[in-house]
Design a protein around this motif. Structure first.
Motif: not given
Lengths: 198, 198
Positions: A30, A34, A37-38, A41-44, A47, A74-77, A180, A184
């Motif tokens: 997990d 994460r 993800n960090s 991801f940007l909003s919508h 990178r 974005p989710d961990e799973r 994570d 960010t």
């Protein structure tokens, strides 16, 4: 390009784990999910100029390449599922040749040392360290690579490798952060310092 | 105290969802769970002087109180289980009286407006906005409350409420961030500015 190397000490090296138990039966996958993800991801948006390496128990490395990623959520799973898919191909991973296991995701049979060697040749390696210089006081390097550990501290051997590899020692703030969260904050520092964008 | 209000538009209001599907069948509960992680976790520590409110579809609010949290883990699934446990008690949630559903976690029957009203009376409300002042240019308020949205934009009605409630409009950087990343950056800003600690 910004690179992140996340050393997973308590990480799976086979795909025999349940996606329902990624913070238990799969070690602490997990944490690594994460970090992915960090890193991306940007909003919508994703990178694109980022590469992230998850080093799994010093045996395999799963590399995510921002410019080629198509199926990252974005989710961990769902990120854990990409890692499991990569480990499904582990018998094919010979030497340091990468195998692409889904778009933008590849597996190599590499531990910490060869990954650091590769990153050193391409980047300015930044070690995050509580005794480092405050991040706001240094100019951002052009191609930074941040090396982080999962929920465990670096081993002595890793700390030695990193001390040799690192060009800078940097502190992000007064608090010790999860890996994570550190990613960010590092991104925000680079974004705000105008590196690569302004 | 630092407070965070996260408005979940696509969030469950009943406990009939599977923990295996929190980014699908449970709306986008995964986003809200990551916000809780960012609000509270330090490396091997919890930020005790933090309160986070997850507003679920303008109907219920699950509030996490840092000083009382005992069973919070960093992974999304276990946080989703705390939200599900809270929603199990929803029949008992009458008016705005909180019901503690696990240590440090409580449920109220409140939507966006009453939660904002409560926060306004206790805090300096900070709206994160792309046209706001750069965060580095403002002095951190003493008791800040950041209001964020999940993966969707604020509705017009929410934006109006927020414009009335907000004391400051602040921008964290040039990129638009996920809500959980924005929380991490906001914490780092407050940590680094020395607020409450130095």
């Amino acid at each position: 390009m910004r690179q992140f190397v996340i050393i997973g000490h308590d990480a799976p090296t086979t795909p025999e784990f349940s996606l329902d138990d990624i913070a238990g039966g799969a070690g602490r996958l997990d944490v690594l999910c994460r970090c992915v993800n960090s890193a991306f991801f940007l909003s919508h948006d994703i990178r694109e100029d980022v590469r992230a390496h998850l080093v799994l128990a010093d045996e395999f490395t799963v590399t995510f390449e921002g410019s080629d990623l198509h199926r990252l959520n974005p989710d961990e799973r769902s990120t854990a599922a990409l890692v499991r898919n990569a480990l499904d191909e582990r018998e094919e991973a010979i030497g340091h040749m990468p195998i692409e296991t889904s778009p933008g995701v590849s597996l190599t049979r590499r531990g910490v040392e060869p990954v650091l060697d590769a990153v050193v040749s391409e980047s300015t390696v930044v070690q995050l360290h509580e005794d480092g210089d405050p991040v706001v006081d240094i100019d951002p390097p052009e191609d930074p690579a941040f090396v982080l550990s999962d929920h465990r501290d670096f081993t002595d051997a890793e700390a030695d490798l990193l001390a040799d590899a690192a060009d800078r020692r940097v502190r992000l703030g007064p608090e010790r952060l999860h890996a994570d969260h550190a990613i960010t904050v590092a991104h925000n520092y680079l974004d705000t310092a105008g590196f690569e964008r302004y």
